[in-house]
Scaffold this active site. Sequence first.
Site, short mmCIF file in Angstrom:
data_model
loop_
_atom_site.label_atom_id
_atom_site.label_comp_id
_atom_site.label_asym_id
_atom_site.label_seq_id
_atom_site.Cartn_x
_atom_site.Cartn_y
_atom_site.Cartn_z
N CYS A 2 0.85 -1.19 0.00
CA CYS A 2 0.00 0.00 0.00
C CYS A 2 0.89 1.25 0.00
O CYS A 2 2.05 1.19 0.38
CB CYS A 2 -0.87 0.04 1.24
SG CYS A 2 -1.84 -1.45 1.45
N ARG A 27 2.28 1.32 -5.89
CA ARG A 27 2.47 0.42 -4.75
C ARG A 27 1.23 -0.45 -4.51
O ARG A 27 1.32 -1.47 -3.84
CB ARG A 27 2.77 1.23 -3.49
CG ARG A 27 4.04 2.01 -3.56
CD ARG A 27 4.24 2.76 -2.27
NE ARG A 27 4.44 1.85 -1.16
CZ ARG A 27 5.61 1.37 -0.79
NH1 ARG A 27 6.68 1.71 -1.44
NH2 ARG A 27 5.70 0.56 0.24
N TRP A 80 -3.41 -2.12 -1.50
CA TRP A 80 -3.18 -3.41 -2.14
C TRP A 80 -3.65 -4.41 -1.11
O TRP A 80 -2.99 -4.65 -0.10
CB TRP A 80 -1.70 -3.59 -2.46
CG TRP A 80 -1.41 -4.79 -3.30
CD1 TRP A 80 -1.43 -4.87 -4.66
CD2 TRP A 80 -1.03 -6.09 -2.84
NE1 TRP A 80 -1.10 -6.14 -5.07
CE2 TRP A 80 -0.84 -6.90 -3.99
CE3 TRP A 80 -0.82 -6.67 -1.59
CZ2 TRP A 80 -0.47 -8.25 -3.92
CZ3 TRP A 80 -0.46 -8.00 -1.50
CH2 TRP A 80 -0.27 -8.78 -2.67
N ASN A 106 0.32 0.63 5.94
CA ASN A 106 0.90 -0.32 4.98
C ASN A 106 1.57 -1.40 5.81
O ASN A 106 2.32 -1.10 6.72
CB ASN A 106 1.93 0.39 4.10
CG ASN A 106 2.76 -0.61 3.30
OD1 ASN A 106 2.27 -1.64 2.88
ND2 ASN A 106 4.03 -0.29 3.11
N GLY A 107 1.30 -2.67 5.47
CA GLY A 107 1.91 -3.77 6.21
C GLY A 107 0.85 -4.76 6.64
O GLY A 107 -0.28 -4.73 6.15
N GLU A 487 13.26 -14.00 -17.62
CA GLU A 487 12.78 -12.64 -17.46
C GLU A 487 11.83 -12.26 -18.60
O GLU A 487 10.82 -11.59 -18.38
CB GLU A 487 13.98 -11.68 -17.40
CG GLU A 487 13.62 -10.21 -17.33
CD GLU A 487 12.81 -9.80 -16.10
OE1 GLU A 487 12.72 -10.57 -15.13
OE2 GLU A 487 12.23 -8.70 -16.13
N LYS A 491 8.10 -11.02 -17.86
CA LYS A 491 7.60 -9.72 -18.32
C LYS A 491 6.30 -9.90 -19.08
O LYS A 491 5.33 -9.19 -18.88
CB LYS A 491 8.65 -9.11 -19.24
CG LYS A 491 9.15 -7.75 -19.15
CD LYS A 491 9.44 -6.99 -17.93
CE LYS A 491 9.08 -7.43 -16.59
NZ LYS A 491 9.97 -7.12 -15.52
N GLU A 494 3.34 -11.08 -16.68
CA GLU A 494 2.87 -10.16 -15.64
C GLU A 494 2.09 -8.97 -16.19
O GLU A 494 1.22 -8.45 -15.52
CB GLU A 494 3.98 -9.74 -14.68
CG GLU A 494 5.08 -8.90 -15.26
CD GLU A 494 6.18 -8.58 -14.23
OE1 GLU A 494 5.98 -8.73 -13.02
OE2 GLU A 494 7.27 -8.18 -14.68
N HIS A 510 13.03 -32.23 -21.37
CA HIS A 510 12.63 -33.02 -20.20
C HIS A 510 11.22 -32.65 -19.74
O HIS A 510 10.94 -32.67 -18.55
CB HIS A 510 13.64 -32.83 -19.08
CG HIS A 510 15.01 -33.30 -19.46
ND1 HIS A 510 15.40 -34.62 -19.35
CD2 HIS A 510 16.05 -32.65 -20.03
CE1 HIS A 510 16.64 -34.76 -19.80
NE2 HIS A 510 17.06 -33.57 -20.22
N LYS A 609 4.33 -3.03 -6.93
CA LYS A 609 5.72 -2.71 -7.25
C LYS A 609 6.66 -3.22 -6.16
O LYS A 609 7.74 -3.72 -6.44
CB LYS A 609 5.86 -1.19 -7.38
CG LYS A 609 7.26 -0.72 -7.69
CD LYS A 609 7.55 -0.87 -9.15
CE LYS A 609 8.94 -0.47 -9.53
NZ LYS A 609 9.36 -1.21 -10.74
#
Length: 614
Positions: A2, A27, A80, A106-107, A487, A491, A494, A510, A609
């Site tokens: 948040c 955030r 969030w 936040n937390g 990566e 990218k 997401e 495999h 983020k």
Amino acid sequence: MCGIIGYLGGREATPILMESLKRLEYRGYDSAGVAVLEEPRQGHATRTSVTKSEAKVDTLVEKLEANMPSGKLGIGHTRWATHGKPTYINAHPHTDCKGKIFVVHNGIIENFAELKAELEAEGHEFPSETDTEVVPHLIEKYYKGDFLAAVRAALKRIHGAYALAMFSSEDPELLVGARLNAPLVVGLGESEYYIASDITAIIPYTKRVLVLGEGEVAAVTPLGPEVSTLDGVTVKSKIVHVDWDVAQAQKGGYPHFMLKEIHESDEAVANAMRGRLSDDGAVSFREFDVSDEQLKSVKDVLLLGMGTSLHAAMIGEYVIEDWAGIPARAEDASEFRYRRPTVGKDTLDVVITQSGETADTLVALHQAKERGSLSVAVTNVIASSAARDADGAIYLHSGPEIGVASTKTLLAHTISLYLLALRLATVNGRVSLERRQELVESLRALPEQVRGILARDEEIRGLAEKYSKYGDFMYAGRGLGFPVALEGALKLKEISYVHAEGTSGGLLKHGPIALLDDQFPVVAICTASATKDKMVSNVHEMAARNAPVIALVTDGDHSLDGVATDLFVMPAVEEVSSVILDTVMLQLFAYHVAVKLGQNVDQPRNLAKSVTVE
Ligand code: G6P
């Protein structure tokens, strides 16, 4: 996760809160809200105006513009969700039974259930499902006329993580901030003060910040902030000057922050080298100033990170082993923290974190430190928790990264790790002067080469649009191309929500190859490397299963002509330079697929983020 903001000063708080929340939205962006202590009107007592939205900050801003609360003290939040869905009721700020105490958080408050039960038994009522709501009620419980004392008493009861901004309508000239295991800064303006989750929120207003330490409380009045511990012991905090500028935190004509930040890659690469690399390849880090002797005693290197930063760690693992000849391993920090780690005094612990606040990475850092290893944080944020807790810091100097998906900072991380590897290689006598000079030349040529890839944005967009009809992608690479492939896949998934996975070329046979058919394209990293020929064989295997293949190949290499469906030709450069150039290409590819599919690339669903909770 948040974002929180608080303001106390001589100006109207609401426009400042609105502006700051927009900057903090990366955030978290499920829902948002503000509380403003309104100026008392004649004959009326002070009242607090609360405005919330169960959608993004823009919706909140519309509501505020239609009905603007007037006052000089206020707090705001962009959420969030962790406890309770993103609804109007669950949106912050939260308040106590009397509606006098207002809190944004936040937390995660880990013992909220028992605190809530205790408070409910005492008659407190909790309309929301959030953990946060226990905070104003606990403060209410301990309030005996001194708000700050009540805050301290309440916080002593709380376990977990919090960054809080709070005020009481009984104290119109007091804004309180507190932190534990979550970031919080106090911005110092001209007779006005801010409390914010991070510097980005307040850079238009001030570049002077005071970074709160763990378990500290800032009591901000018109005279300035006073910082103390939960026991009331005064703390002398350091003032940090931030060199980011406002323009860097704005879109500057680009449709998205992500695209703007990809287009800042050349600068990010240059800034990560600036002042650190001499012509003959000697490397020095100002904030990680350890002696050659100390580095010589390093017997192994542990690289920790999450998400994109974990991929940077994997790149670091390869180059440190290759150049410095020291065993190196990249670890998922969230897994590392629950293992019985074999690190000791001879281990160099490198934590890779753009924000410097990722909870798992920080815990892993603390554990490695407890075992006595030397530690360094590679981070973009000055005075972030990682930078403060590690023995030294290598700052990226990339400027703020607002897009949730990391782009330019991955490149800066990678360059920083190359420099660290070069330093280790030098103290261990593993690299000749000639080779060092060659590497310096290659690295210095990179910003220009990155610009060359950026200039091909249209070509990449064309490719992305052609492939945007597919619902699955495989990314494959070997050696340094493997983390590049991981990566690339991260990218794409997401920001576009298209299924994508990364594999090494060897692992392909495999299992993953079973997925391939003419509806399952592959992005193959086949630029020049020691394992390029093996990748070429892998591409033949993929093409034989009818998978459409986009191959990244080096200019002049024709081994995949007629085999790959599309070739993207890269300049002939060192393998370590290819990592950078291939990554930029794959970032642009993912960006354009997501845009074509109409996704919100800067704020992808369910992501944040900075993940400051476990
Ligand atoms: C989140 C972000 C990623 C980032 C990761 C690690 O998952 O969405 O973009 O790579 O956190 O963040 P850090 O700040 O530690 O690099």
